[in-house]
Write an enzyme that holds these catalytic residues in place. Sequence first.
Site, short mmCIF file in Angstrom:
data_model
loop_
_atom_site.label_atom_id
_atom_site.label_comp_id
_atom_site.label_asym_id
_atom_site.label_seq_id
_atom_site.Cartn_x
_atom_site.Cartn_y
_atom_site.Cartn_z
N HIS A 148 26.70 13.86 -22.70
CA HIS A 148 26.09 12.82 -23.90
C HIS A 148 27.50 11.16 -23.63
CE1 HIS A 148 23.58 15.77 -25.44
NE2 HIS A 148 25.27 17.10 -25.38
N ASP A 188 20.90 21.97 -19.28
CA ASP A 188 21.62 21.82 -19.76
C ASP A 188 20.74 21.82 -21.31
OD1 ASP A 188 24.92 21.20 -21.35
OD2 ASP A 188 23.10 20.94 -23.01
N HIS A 190 21.20 21.09 -24.57
CA HIS A 190 20.71 19.28 -25.18
C HIS A 190 20.52 18.41 -24.00
CE1 HIS A 190 24.13 22.43 -26.52
NE2 HIS A 190 23.63 22.02 -27.43
N ASP A 281 24.50 26.78 -21.03
CA ASP A 281 23.84 26.94 -22.68
C ASP A 281 22.86 27.20 -22.65
OD1 ASP A 281 23.39 23.85 -21.99
OD2 ASP A 281 25.12 23.00 -23.43
C1 X5A Z 1 28.08 19.18 -23.43
C2 X5A Z 1 26.87 19.52 -24.34
C3 X5A Z 1 27.00 20.12 -26.96
C4 X5A Z 1 27.42 19.21 -28.01
C5 X5A Z 1 26.44 20.04 -29.60
C6 X5A Z 1 27.57 19.18 -30.60
N1 X5A Z 1 27.83 19.16 -25.77
N2 X5A Z 1 27.49 19.88 -32.01
O1 X5A Z 1 26.65 20.99 -24.43
ZN ZN Z 2 24.40 21.11 -23.94
#
Ligand code: X5A
Ligand code: ZN
Length: 703
Positions: A148, A188, A190, A281
């Site tokens: 991110h 991931d 995200h 995740d």
């Molecule tokens: C690296 C990662 C997730 C951030 C979530 C914030 N970040 N709500 O999995």
């Molecule tokens: Zn993530």
Amino acid sequence: MAAPAPAPAPPMAAPRVGLLYDDRMCAHATPDGEEHPENPERLRAIWRKLNAAGVASRCVALKAKEAEDKYIASVHSTSHIKLMKEISSKKYDASRNKIARKFNSIYFNKGSSESAVLAAGSVIEVAEKVAAGELSSAIALVRPPGHHAEHDEAMGFCLFNNVAVAANYLLNERPDLGIKKILIVDWDVHHGNGTQKMFYNDPRVLFFSVHRFDYGSFYPAEGDASHCFIGEEAGKGYNINVPWEHGKCGDTDYIAAWDHVLLPVTKVFDPDIILVSAGFDAALGDPLGGCCITPNGYALLLTKLLGFAQGRIVMALEGGYNLRSIANSVCACAKVLLGDKFTFNAPEMQPFESTWRVIQAVRNELKTCWPVLSSKLPENVSLRIRPSPSELNAPSDSESDSEDVAELLATVASVNVIEVAGDAISEHLSKMKLDDDNLSVKTTSSCSAAEQHLVDSVKVQNNASVVLTKRISDLSLAWRSDLSRTDVWYASFGSNMWGPRFLCYVQGGKTEGMSIACCGSRDTSSPKGTMWKTVPHRLLFGRSSTPCWGTGGVAFLNPEINYNEKSYICMYKITLEQFNDILFQENRLVLEDGKDGNVVYPDSPLIGSSEIKFISINKAIHLEPIKDSWYSNVLYLGNEDELPILTMTCPASDIERFKSGELPLAPPSETYAATLIRGLVEGKQLDADGAANYINAAAAKGL
Ligand code: X5A
Ligand code: ZN
């Protein structure tokens, strides 16, 4: 003399798998011991598991290394590097927390700087060794995570973009290693927003991210996670997003994305090395992800990548917040890299129907850049309908590290290592492949089932009189009160252009020309405004009859923009709740429940705020739960007063069916046409002749 026994085949050299673990990356933690999903125990849990399973000792142990500033600078601004490196120093003791709050989802403590520099340096370290051939492949257990982090910004638990730094290092600093093309696979849950931005114009790096998108509402909730973002300039086609529409995606959904997007492109791209932004995740049991990849699933995804880049794979840990899930998943991946043979149980689950559609949309977006994606996908794939809202909210897999999750995992997590040689993997793999030969040909009837779950137990009392009293369940009240606070412009182009007819959808009842009454919306308040416009879309009349208007076609707008066309729309400013109630009524989702005249409304909206967000980016949304309905396509026609203008029409696929004659084009019935003409005249858009000409011309023109 007996013939000499054939010489045994030389044993394959065992792969050298690097495993980087370093306790110094556990120094980054919340400043006052507050609980946080991204915590040092993550690394320790993985490390313990790899040792307990006898996996760590089979790998080449590596220690973390600091990244030099000049390497980090290939990705991040000087000021960002300076801040991240100094944030742990005394001079920031008083301001550290305040600075953290300026970022999105970031904390700092006295160990953050050191951990961040080591995380970036460690991925460089293993990538270099794999690129140089000293290692076959490697796993870097690093934190803080990286994908991110943007050029000048920490976010989403990430300080430096570790994988991007390593990719730039190989490409720019080490021409001697011969790495000219890099594939980054970001699994991931995200979107890898930071990595996407860094290589958006760069054809040397193919960035592939598969992530939850949920119509733009899933973290980081930026529109650029959609499949429309494919890279720019020389980098066009070298950015691939596979954006899931909802949670609960698991092994089969990911395998489908691999088989039908990632692998065919990778084969053509032919990378020299693969860097995996390996967050876990999306694993079953993760408290943030809500997906359900099993350790076996990760093993299979990784196995499928091992066939490229001569197996040169570097995995760098990103997210993953269920300690058991991440430990088991990393362990399964390590075994794959070590060459252990797996039995992959053929997945029992079918991919979601949405998965198939997303994959098709991605392929369509990219097919000019990657002709290999233009082939037709198998048609009669067995699919399952999207999870219902209650399934999505089920707590069982969003509870962090709970016992029942552990149990659930125990049944699926045990990675079956069997000592078989040769083709066992590829044989099992081919069983997993989603192609015609291997898929059962049966289509689960998704629509009726979907409608079934949409139409729940919300009872509405229907008085004999025109004005209806309504009782709506608590469940539906939750979304209703939410959406009653958002206004939109509903754009009508058919009979609803005539005000009194439109009001039936709001207040209930019927008016001139209508043979059946509407049940109305829960919120019967009048529109807050009315306004006319024209739009560059073709008006057409199709289908052969309706219960309300009898024989004859009804109006549709071709969803495709056509600047040679000009169609009238009458816009009503109403709440999003009312818009949904109109959508339900147009699609006949409101059901009369037997003789007592109770009316049953669907219990969840078709268009919520995340769908609005999606539409404003993608201009249209095909409403999957009502896919075979007449008006399953909501179009975004622009803004007025900063509110979106929305209309409902048929999907583009129906336009094709109209063109082919599979669906009839038919002129409107007299009463229906009269209603439209009245709308245009009373709305002062055209005189009676002009209005009649407009309708007749549209009806005669066809497509
Ligand atoms: C690296 C990662 C997730 C951030 C979530 C914030 N970040 N709500 O999995
Ligand atoms: Zn993530």
